[in-house]
Scaffold this motif. Structure first.
Motif, PDB file in Angstrom:
ATOM      1  N   GLY A  49     -54.865 -50.894  68.034  1.00 35.05           N
ATOM      2  CA  GLY A  49     -56.217 -50.924  68.578  1.00 35.05           C
ATOM      3  C   GLY A  49     -56.291 -50.686  70.071  1.00 35.05           C
ATOM      4  O   GLY A  49     -57.051 -49.831  70.531  1.00 35.05           O
ATOM      5  N   PRO A  50     -55.511 -51.417  70.889  1.00 29.83           N
ATOM      6  CA  PRO A  50     -55.573 -51.194  72.335  1.00 29.83           C
ATOM      7  C   PRO A  50     -55.117 -49.779  72.733  1.00 29.83           C
ATOM      8  O   PRO A  50     -55.723 -49.149  73.601  1.00 29.83           O
ATOM      9  N   GLY A  51     -54.072 -49.275  72.105  1.00 29.81           N
ATOM     10  CA  GLY A  51     -53.613 -47.916  72.392  1.00 29.81           C
ATOM     11  C   GLY A  51     -54.656 -46.893  71.997  1.00 29.81           C
ATOM     12  O   GLY A  51     -54.911 -45.925  72.726  1.00 29.81           O
ATOM     13  N   PHE A  52     -55.263 -47.098  70.832  1.00 28.56           N
ATOM     14  CA  PHE A  52     -56.333 -46.212  70.355  1.00 28.56           C
ATOM     15  C   PHE A  52     -57.474 -46.160  71.371  1.00 28.56           C
ATOM     16  O   PHE A  52     -57.945 -45.089  71.748  1.00 28.56           O
ATOM     17  N   ARG A  53     -57.916 -47.305  71.831  1.00 29.98           N
ATOM     18  CA  ARG A  53     -59.052 -47.382  72.766  1.00 29.98           C
ATOM     19  C   ARG A  53     -58.700 -46.647  74.062  1.00 29.98           C
ATOM     20  O   ARG A  53     -59.498 -45.880  74.587  1.00 29.98           O
ATOM     21  N   ARG A  54     -57.490 -46.867  74.574  1.00 34.21           N
ATOM     22  CA  ARG A  54     -57.044 -46.248  75.818  1.00 34.21           C
ATOM     23  C   ARG A  54     -56.955 -44.716  75.671  1.00 34.21           C
ATOM     24  O   ARG A  54     -57.430 -43.969  76.525  1.00 34.21           O
ATOM     25  N   THR A  55     -56.363 -44.258  74.568  1.00 39.80           N
ATOM     26  CA  THR A  55     -56.174 -42.825  74.384  1.00 39.80           C
ATOM     27  C   THR A  55     -57.480 -42.115  74.066  1.00 39.80           C
ATOM     28  O   THR A  55     -57.713 -40.992  74.543  1.00 39.80           O
ATOM     29  N   LEU A  56     -58.365 -42.747  73.303  1.00 36.51           N
ATOM     30  CA  LEU A  56     -59.677 -42.141  73.051  1.00 36.51           C
ATOM     31  C   LEU A  56     -60.422 -41.964  74.365  1.00 36.51           C
ATOM     32  O   LEU A  56     -60.993 -40.903  74.631  1.00 36.51           O
ATOM     33  N   ALA A  57     -60.395 -42.976  75.220  1.00 35.06           N
ATOM     34  CA  ALA A  57     -61.065 -42.872  76.527  1.00 35.06           C
ATOM     35  C   ALA A  57     -60.448 -41.746  77.349  1.00 35.06           C
ATOM     36  O   ALA A  57     -61.173 -40.966  77.985  1.00 35.06           O
ATOM     37  N   ALA A  58     -59.120 -41.619  77.331  1.00 34.45           N
ATOM     38  CA  ALA A  58     -58.446 -40.563  78.092  1.00 34.45           C
ATOM     39  C   ALA A  58     -58.822 -39.181  77.553  1.00 34.45           C
ATOM     40  O   ALA A  58     -59.075 -38.253  78.336  1.00 34.45           O
ATOM     41  N   LEU A  59     -58.874 -39.038  76.231  1.00 33.43           N
ATOM     42  CA  LEU A  59     -59.236 -37.757  75.616  1.00 33.43           C
ATOM     43  C   LEU A  59     -60.657 -37.355  75.998  1.00 33.43           C
ATOM     44  O   LEU A  59     -60.898 -36.222  76.437  1.00 33.43           O
ATOM     45  N   LEU A  60     -61.592 -38.273  75.877  1.00 36.05           N
ATOM     46  CA  LEU A  60     -62.985 -37.960  76.206  1.00 36.05           C
ATOM     47  C   LEU A  60     -63.158 -37.678  77.695  1.00 36.05           C
ATOM     48  O   LEU A  60     -63.913 -36.780  78.081  1.00 36.05           O
ATOM     49  N   THR A  61     -62.438 -38.404  78.530  1.00 39.30           N
ATOM     50  CA  THR A  61     -62.502 -38.170  79.977  1.00 39.30           C
ATOM     51  C   THR A  61     -62.000 -36.773  80.320  1.00 39.30           C
ATOM     52  O   THR A  61     -62.609 -36.061  81.133  1.00 39.30           O
ATOM     53  N   ARG A  62     -60.897 -36.346  79.700  1.00 38.39           N
ATOM     54  CA  ARG A  62     -60.367 -35.003  79.970  1.00 38.39           C
ATOM     55  C   ARG A  62     -61.352 -33.929  79.520  1.00 38.39           C
ATOM     56  O   ARG A  62     -61.537 -32.933  80.218  1.00 38.39           O
ATOM     57  N   VAL A  63     -61.982 -34.130  78.359  1.00 37.65           N
ATOM     58  CA  VAL A  63     -62.967 -33.149  77.893  1.00 37.65           C
ATOM     59  C   VAL A  63     -64.118 -33.065  78.888  1.00 37.65           C
ATOM     60  O   VAL A  63     -64.553 -31.972  79.264  1.00 37.65           O
ATOM     61  N   ARG A  64     -64.586 -34.207  79.360  1.00 40.67           N
ATOM     62  CA  ARG A  64     -65.684 -34.210  80.343  1.00 40.67           C
ATOM     63  C   ARG A  64     -65.250 -33.553  81.652  1.00 40.67           C
ATOM     64  O   ARG A  64     -66.002 -32.802  82.265  1.00 40.67           O
ATOM     65  N   ASP A  65     -64.025 -33.871  82.112  1.00 39.35           N
ATOM     66  CA  ASP A  65     -63.532 -33.339  83.384  1.00 39.35           C
ATOM     67  C   ASP A  65     -63.288 -31.834  83.323  1.00 39.35           C
ATOM     68  O   ASP A  65     -63.545 -31.123  84.293  1.00 39.35           O
TER      69      ASP A  65
END
Length: 94
Positions: free
Chosen positions: A37-53
């Protein structure tokens, strides 16, 4: 390519970024399979941030066909598990 983040809108993203996004998608898939769960939350946030950036937001009134649909930042591990294809959220990974 046009990418939709559920609940946010669409961005135009150059195909040259797919390799980087696929690495994050592979991590996300492994975390989902392991119930991390914690890894999932961290990586999902990183993936979405990269798409936005990396992407260019489309106007709110634009409605382009999305080639890729990503979950919202608030999506649960279980919700994302239901969205997965055999190779993750982004085709061509794992």
């Amino acid at each position: 390519m046009i990418v939709r983040i559920m609940g946010e809108g669409q961005v135009r993203l150059d195909d040259s970024h797919l390799a980087e996004l696929n690495r994050l998608d592979d991590e996300l898939l492994a975390e989902i399979q392991n119930g991390d769960g914690p890894g999932f939350r961290r990586t999902l946030a990183a993936l979405l941030t990269r798409v936005r950036d990396l992407g260019t937001p489309l106007p709110d009134d634009a409605l382009e066909p999305s080639e890729l649909i990503l979950p919202s930042p608030e999506a649960t591990l279980e919700e994302v598990r239901e969205l997965l294809s055999g190779d993750g959220l982004i085709p061509g990974g794992a």
